[in-house]
Write a protein that holds these residues in place. Structure first.
Motif, PDB file in Angstrom:
ATOM      1  N   ARG A 172       0.810  -1.219   0.000  1.00  0.00           N
ATOM      2  CA  ARG A 172       0.000   0.000   0.000  1.00  0.00           C
ATOM      3  C   ARG A 172       0.849   1.277   0.000  1.00  0.00           C
ATOM      4  O   ARG A 172       0.528   2.242  -0.705  1.00  0.00           O
ATOM      5  CB  ARG A 172      -0.900  -0.028   1.241  1.00  0.00           C
ATOM      6  N   GLU A 173       1.948   1.293   0.771  1.00  0.00           N
ATOM      7  CA  GLU A 173       2.745   2.525   0.933  1.00  0.00           C
ATOM      8  C   GLU A 173       3.204   3.099  -0.403  1.00  0.00           C
ATOM      9  O   GLU A 173       3.244   4.309  -0.609  1.00  0.00           O
ATOM     10  CB  GLU A 173       4.005   2.283   1.791  1.00  0.00           C
ATOM     11  N   TRP A 229       1.723   3.015  -3.166  1.00  0.00           N
ATOM     12  CA  TRP A 229       0.604   3.683  -3.839  1.00  0.00           C
ATOM     13  C   TRP A 229       0.130   4.912  -3.096  1.00  0.00           C
ATOM     14  O   TRP A 229      -0.450   5.816  -3.688  1.00  0.00           O
ATOM     15  CB  TRP A 229      -0.551   2.684  -4.025  1.00  0.00           C
ATOM     16  N   GLU A 230       0.356   4.931  -1.794  1.00  0.00           N
ATOM     17  CA  GLU A 230      -0.031   6.105  -1.001  1.00  0.00           C
ATOM     18  C   GLU A 230       0.776   7.313  -1.459  1.00  0.00           C
ATOM     19  O   GLU A 230       0.280   8.424  -1.520  1.00  0.00           O
ATOM     20  CB  GLU A 230       0.251   5.869   0.490  1.00  0.00           C
ATOM     21  N   ARG A 288      -2.587   7.198  -5.416  1.00  0.00           N
ATOM     22  CA  ARG A 288      -3.410   6.288  -6.222  1.00  0.00           C
ATOM     23  C   ARG A 288      -4.026   5.128  -5.421  1.00  0.00           C
ATOM     24  O   ARG A 288      -4.831   4.393  -5.950  1.00  0.00           O
ATOM     25  CB  ARG A 288      -2.609   5.764  -7.423  1.00  0.00           C
ATOM     26  N   TRP A 289      -3.605   4.965  -4.150  1.00  0.00           N
ATOM     27  CA  TRP A 289      -4.288   3.959  -3.322  1.00  0.00           C
ATOM     28  C   TRP A 289      -5.770   4.341  -3.253  1.00  0.00           C
ATOM     29  O   TRP A 289      -6.644   3.502  -3.304  1.00  0.00           O
ATOM     30  CB  TRP A 289      -3.661   3.882  -1.927  1.00  0.00           C
ATOM     31  N   GLN A 290      -6.032   5.686  -3.183  1.00  0.00           N
ATOM     32  CA  GLN A 290      -7.412   6.181  -3.195  1.00  0.00           C
ATOM     33  C   GLN A 290      -7.940   6.286  -4.629  1.00  0.00           C
ATOM     34  O   GLN A 290      -9.016   5.805  -4.943  1.00  0.00           O
ATOM     35  CB  GLN A 290      -7.504   7.580  -2.550  1.00  0.00           C
ATOM     36  N   ARG A 323      -7.505  -5.598  -3.396  1.00  0.00           N
ATOM     37  CA  ARG A 323      -6.695  -5.342  -2.198  1.00  0.00           C
ATOM     38  C   ARG A 323      -6.672  -6.570  -1.297  1.00  0.00           C
ATOM     39  O   ARG A 323      -7.648  -7.312  -1.253  1.00  0.00           O
ATOM     40  CB  ARG A 323      -7.281  -4.152  -1.421  1.00  0.00           C
ATOM     41  N   GLU A 327      -1.246  -4.066   4.373  1.00  0.00           N
ATOM     42  CA  GLU A 327      -2.091  -4.025   3.183  1.00  0.00           C
ATOM     43  C   GLU A 327      -1.283  -4.034   1.882  1.00  0.00           C
ATOM     44  O   GLU A 327      -0.224  -3.413   1.787  1.00  0.00           O
ATOM     45  CB  GLU A 327      -2.974  -2.782   3.216  1.00  0.00           C
ATOM     46  N   CYS A 360      -1.837  -4.607  -2.727  1.00  0.00           N
ATOM     47  CA  CYS A 360      -2.780  -4.772  -3.829  1.00  0.00           C
ATOM     48  C   CYS A 360      -2.180  -5.738  -4.829  1.00  0.00           C
ATOM     49  O   CYS A 360      -0.972  -6.019  -4.796  1.00  0.00           O
ATOM     50  CB  CYS A 360      -3.087  -3.443  -4.516  1.00  0.00           C
TER      51      CYS A 360
END
Ligand code: ATP
Ligand code: MG
Length: 573
Positions: free
Chosen positions: A77-78, A80-81, A85-87, A95, A103, A105
């Motif tokens: 996740r990190e 993408w954070e 783009r995680w959001q 996910r 977390e 993806c």
């Protein structure tokens, strides 16, 4: 390969879930199978085609100077954070969590990951340009998985990422990829068009899509036959002529009971749809927005999202409750005047030049006449919010545009520094100054391309594989496998062709001739040799799947004829 041993579970009936020819045929030919919605397996014949497409892609990428590697599908996740783009990816992202609740993806794409892998490793401008690619399985939880491999949730993609010192060099890398894509799709025998695409939340402003033309394609392209303009419907700029200016008349509230559609309004007011302003209410990232466009046009939601800077999954049409809440009237009576609540109003620029418009009154059963921008309402003016349609004119040369549908098989983007800046991936330039990499990214849908080839090459009996991607080049059908002479001759030709490196299927099954002929049509092997009654005279029948002209030949003629077919297609034997 002997067909008596081949795992090729053909189907006589078309599976109910298949709507388009390529999907039906690949299932019927025993080349793919669905596990769950949007998730497929490639069976032996189908997988051979996939590998051939991959190899063509690989050769052209390597020729263009790109280097192949393989990244993992699981991404934390990190990563993408860092780019938001995680959001932004929203519900399309698969996910998962590990046993420590961390977390991850399943990669829908790999911009962050590629940027991260060169970060800190590529330190100097001297190491640039660099282009890295992989051919790998991607995961996207598509809203509407359909059409088999066309829009699946697990699919094979070639994705490449270029890193350059500046914009100018990025454009060079982009052109190199464009040319490589031209070679790939030409080799795949696809009839395609390159069109301007929308970059959406990818970052950057320039992108092009490679569209394999097909009536079942989900992509719509508008193109000009008089100049080189071509764009997807999401991107295409709409030229909308506003009629000559009239004098502004006083506004008038009109009772319009039950008149909610543009057609009904035309009838009621006895004026053209272009004299109305259509007001559409959306919920955009949770906030209400009203978009005002000419009454005779449709809104382009991609343009709306781009203006608002939101991802498409964040845009929803408002429900009746929200409409009543912000306008005070029911659906069908919305307008940009007298709103009950403070709402962002976006106005297509053409509206500002149109005079004496009819708008919804924001009160059930009422419209307002002779409304003019500036005098009666204002809002945030957006150059172009309209969706292109049949009959529109070319924004470049003014001629009428053509519209067609296509399958997006590839996509190239000039990304700029969105990813390198947010991930802090930099190099030292000639002057020892730290700068972010200027990037491009380039995708090819490998599994989707297989589907596109079938869409363009099939008839009512089956697939007609172009030689370059066919699972096997030649099929030898032994009409009666119980007849020793026929079987022996078939075996002999089979051995000989195999030893030359020709990929051959030998239909040695104890099936009726009709079944064998139907299967060979269905699986679409390009070159066919039928060993039948005249086997004892060394005479066989030779034909091609694509034109079905049959001729009787002596076995000695087989190899020269096959060589000729190969040389026509520039395939080495
Ligand atoms: P689309 O507009 O069709 O959703 P995209 O713009 O999301 O495509 P990219 O992110 O550019 O696609 O992916 C690169 C390529 O991967 C596409 O050009 C397409 O060929 C392929 N592709 C994308 N999504 C899918 C899918 N769900 N199934 C199969 N192939 C896909
Ligand atoms: Mg998509």
């Amino acid at each position: 390969m002997r067909m008596s041993k081949l795992y090729m579970p053909t189907l006589r009936e078309t599976p109910a879930e298949a709507e388009i020819p390529s999907h039906k045929l690949l299932l019927r030919a025993g080349m793919i199978r669905q596990l769950v919605s949007g998730v497929y397996s490639y069976l032996p014949l189908g997988y051979r085609v996939i590998r051939k497409i991959e190899n063509i892609v690989r050769e052209e990428m390597d020729n263009a100077g790109a280097q192949e590697l393989l990244m993992s599908a699981i991404q934390p996740r990190e990563l993408w954070e860092a780019t938001g783009r995680w959001q932004d990816f929203g519900p399309e992202m698969f996910r998962l969590k590990d046993r420590h609740e961390r977390e991850f993806c399943l990669g829908p794409t790999h911009e962050e990951y590629f940027t991260n892998i060169i970060k800190g490793e590529v330190k100097s401008y001297k190491q640039l340009p660099l282009n890295l690619y992989q051919i790998q399985t991607k995961y996207r939880d598509e809203k509407r998985p359909r059409f088999g491999l066309m829009r699946s949730r697990e699919f094979i993609m070639k994705d490449a990422y270029s890193f350059d010192v500046d914009e100018e060099n990025m454009r060079k890398s982009y052109d190199v990829m464009w040319k490589a894509y031209d070679k790939v799709f030409t080799r795949l025998k696809l009839k395609y068009k390159v069109v301007q695409g929308d970059s959406g939340t990818m970052g950057g402003s320039t992108s092009h899509e490679f569209m394999a033309m097909s009536e079942v394609g989900e992509g719509i392209v508008a193109y000009c036959q008089h100049c080189d303009y071509a764009a997807t419907d999401e991107k295409a700029a709409v030229v909308y002529k506003v009629e000559d200016s009239q004098e502004e008349l006083p506004i008038e509230k009109v009772y319009t009971p039950g008149v909610t559609t543009i057609e009904a309004l035309e009838e009621f007011f006895q004026i053209k749809a272009s004299n109305f302003a259509k007001s559409l209410v959306y919920s955009a990232g949770g906030k209400p927005v009203i978009a005002v466009i000419p009454g005779d046009r449709e809104l382009n939601e991609t343009k709306l999202c781009n203006h608002l800077g939101i991802a498409e999954h964040e845009l929803e049409m408002a429900d009746e409750g929200l409409i009543i809440d912000i306008t005070g009237g029911n659906k069908g009576f919305t307008g940009p005047m007298n709103l009950k609540k403070e709402v962002k109003i976006l106005i297509d620029s053409r509206i500002t030049r149109m005079k004496n418009l009819v708008i919804g009154g924001n009160e059930t059963d009422y419209h307002i006449k002779n409304v003019n921008y500036g005098r009666d309402f204002t809002g945030e003016v957006v150059e172009d919010l309209l969706l292109i349609r049949e009959g529109d004119i070319c924004p470049q040369c003014g001629e009428v545009l053509q519209m067609d549908s296509g399958i997006e098989v590839g996509n190239i983007f000039q990304l700029g520094t969105k990813y390198s800046e947010s991930l802090n991936a930099t190099f030292l330039d000639e002057n020892g100054k730290e700068r972010p990499f200027v990037m491009g990214c380039y995708g090819i849908g490998v599994s989707r391309s297989m589907m596109a080839v079938v869409e363009q090459y099939h008839d009512e009996n089956g697939i007609i594989w172009p030689l370059v991607v066919a699972p096997y080049h030649v099929i030898i059908t032994v009409v009666n496998a119980k007849n020793q002479e026929q079987l022996e001759l078939g075996e002999k030709i089979y051995e000989e062709l195999n030893s030359l490196g020709v990929e051959v299927l030998l239909d040695d099954r104890n099936e009726r001739a009709g079944v064998k002929f139907n299967d060979r049509d269905l699986i679409g092997i390009p070159i066919r040799i039928t060993v039948g009654k005249r086997a004892s005279e060394s005479i066989v029948e030779y034909s091609l799947r694509k034109d079905e002209d049959k001729k009787e030949i002596n076995v000695d003629e087989i190899i020269p004829l096959i060589k000729e077919e190969f040389s026509k297609e520039n395939i080495k034997l």
